[in-house]
Design an enzyme around this catalytic site. Structure first.
Site, mmCIF file in Angstrom:
data_model
loop_
_atom_site.group_PDB
_atom_site.id
_atom_site.type_symbol
_atom_site.label_atom_id
_atom_site.label_comp_id
_atom_site.label_asym_id
_atom_site.label_seq_id
_atom_site.Cartn_x
_atom_site.Cartn_y
_atom_site.Cartn_z
ATOM 1 N N SER A 111 26.407 -0.014 -0.319
ATOM 2 C CA SER A 111 27.229 -0.840 -1.220
ATOM 3 C C SER A 111 26.622 -0.788 -2.614
ATOM 4 O O SER A 111 25.480 -0.347 -2.795
ATOM 5 C CB SER A 111 27.213 -2.279 -0.692
ATOM 6 O OG SER A 111 27.649 -3.196 -1.679
ATOM 7 N N TYR B 297 24.484 -10.334 2.496
ATOM 8 C CA TYR B 297 25.095 -9.004 2.368
ATOM 9 C C TYR B 297 24.197 -8.112 1.506
ATOM 10 O O TYR B 297 23.936 -6.955 1.837
ATOM 11 C CB TYR B 297 26.478 -9.165 1.745
ATOM 12 C CG TYR B 297 27.312 -7.903 1.696
ATOM 13 C CD1 TYR B 297 28.029 -7.480 2.811
ATOM 14 C CD2 TYR B 297 27.410 -7.157 0.526
ATOM 15 C CE1 TYR B 297 28.812 -6.333 2.759
ATOM 16 C CE2 TYR B 297 28.189 -6.016 0.468
ATOM 17 C CZ TYR B 297 28.893 -5.608 1.576
ATOM 18 O OH TYR B 297 29.668 -4.469 1.527
#
Ligand code: NAD
Length: 254
Positions: A146, A159
């Site tokens: 990410s 996350y």
């Protein structure tokens, strides 16, 4: 063999997690189109993915399993080998996100995200790598990282921890497994229009701020990952190890 033949996945077998929707669905369809047989796993069935792949003459086998624990992982590698005879490619795509101010962040939102996004990624990679070594064929592992493998993010701390961890273990696995012809790399998608970002896109202010910072001027689509995923899964990338490749419309360049 022409250089373009090296991008073909003809005769290869791929295991893709999170195959029912979004980026995992897109990569499953892309792999099948490039010639691979695909075993897709998700905690819900993947009927749409199967339909698209089979309509184009490809092969897709769907397995329903919850990847929040390690329990199903070895069985997935075993089933891939049982159904398709071997495994050549693993894509660790299934992932979740929890949004909350850090000051109020709960242990559950920490553990759930780390369990699926990092612990499962590691142990499924280990199970696949053991099979690659047993086969003597080498293999390809693609982890989905990410922008938050590089940046801190806002209100998504578990996350960020998981995706920063994914970048780290991608390099660690590449270091130990390159000698077995196992290429371990990651794709770091930018801001993509999937369920994962539905909440962000629904927030007019955040959405506008994000869009304004993307040089390409648009959210990414599952389609945008297809070429990079095929490249990393194919023989065209055999000397690529431990890379975290951004596919972000230029976000990191800003
Ligand atoms: P998504 O929510 O549409 O897809 C996630 C997939 O994982 C779904 O198919 C879902 O059913 C599956 N899944 C969730 N929990 C599961 C579980 N416990 N067991 C098995 N499967 C489970 O979102 P997406 O954007 O397609 O996300 C795919 C990956 O890409 C994730 O790892 C995500 O973190 C990453 N990513 C997404 C973006 C983005 O902007 N959308 C950006 C960077 C990285």
């Amino acid at each position: 063999m022409s250089v373009l033949d090296r991008f073909s996945l003809k005769g290869k077998v791929a295991l893709v997690t999170g195959s029912s929707t979004g980026l995992g669905q897109g990569m499953s369809i892309a792999f099948a189109e490039a010639g691979a047989k695909v075993l897709g796993v998700d905690y819900v069935d993947s009927p749409e993915t199967k339909k698209v792949i089979e309509a184009a003459g490809g092969q897709f086998h769907s397995v329903v399993a919850n990847l929040m624990t390690l329990e199903p992982l070895q069985g997935l590698v075993d089933e891939t080998v049982k159904v398709f005879g071997k495994i050549d490619i693993l894509v660790n795509n299934a992932g979740i996100i929890r949004r909350c101010d850090i000051i109020d962040f709960t242990e559950k939102d920490w553990d759930d995200v780390l369990d699926l996004n990092l612990k499962t990624v590691f142990f499924l990679s280990q199970a696949a790598a053991r099979q690659f070594i047993k086969q003597g064929t080498g293999g390809k592992i693609i982890n989905i990282a990410s922008m938050l493998s590089f940046q801190g993010g806002i209100r998504v701390v578990s996350y960020t921890a998981s995706k920063s961890g994914v970048a780290g273990i991608t390099k660690a696995m590449a270091n130990e497994w390159a000698k077995h012809n196992i290429c371990t790399n990651a794709i770091a998608p930018g801001y993509m229009a999937t369920n994962n970002t539905a909440q962000l896109r629904a927030d007019a202010d955040r959405s506008e701020a994000i869009l304004g910072r993307i040089p390409a001027g648009r959210w990414g689509l599952p389609d945008d990952l297809m070429g990079p995923a095929i490249f990393l899964a194919s023989d065209a990338s055999n000397y690529l190890n431990g890379a975290v490749v951004p596919v972000d419309g230029g976000w990191l360049a800003r």
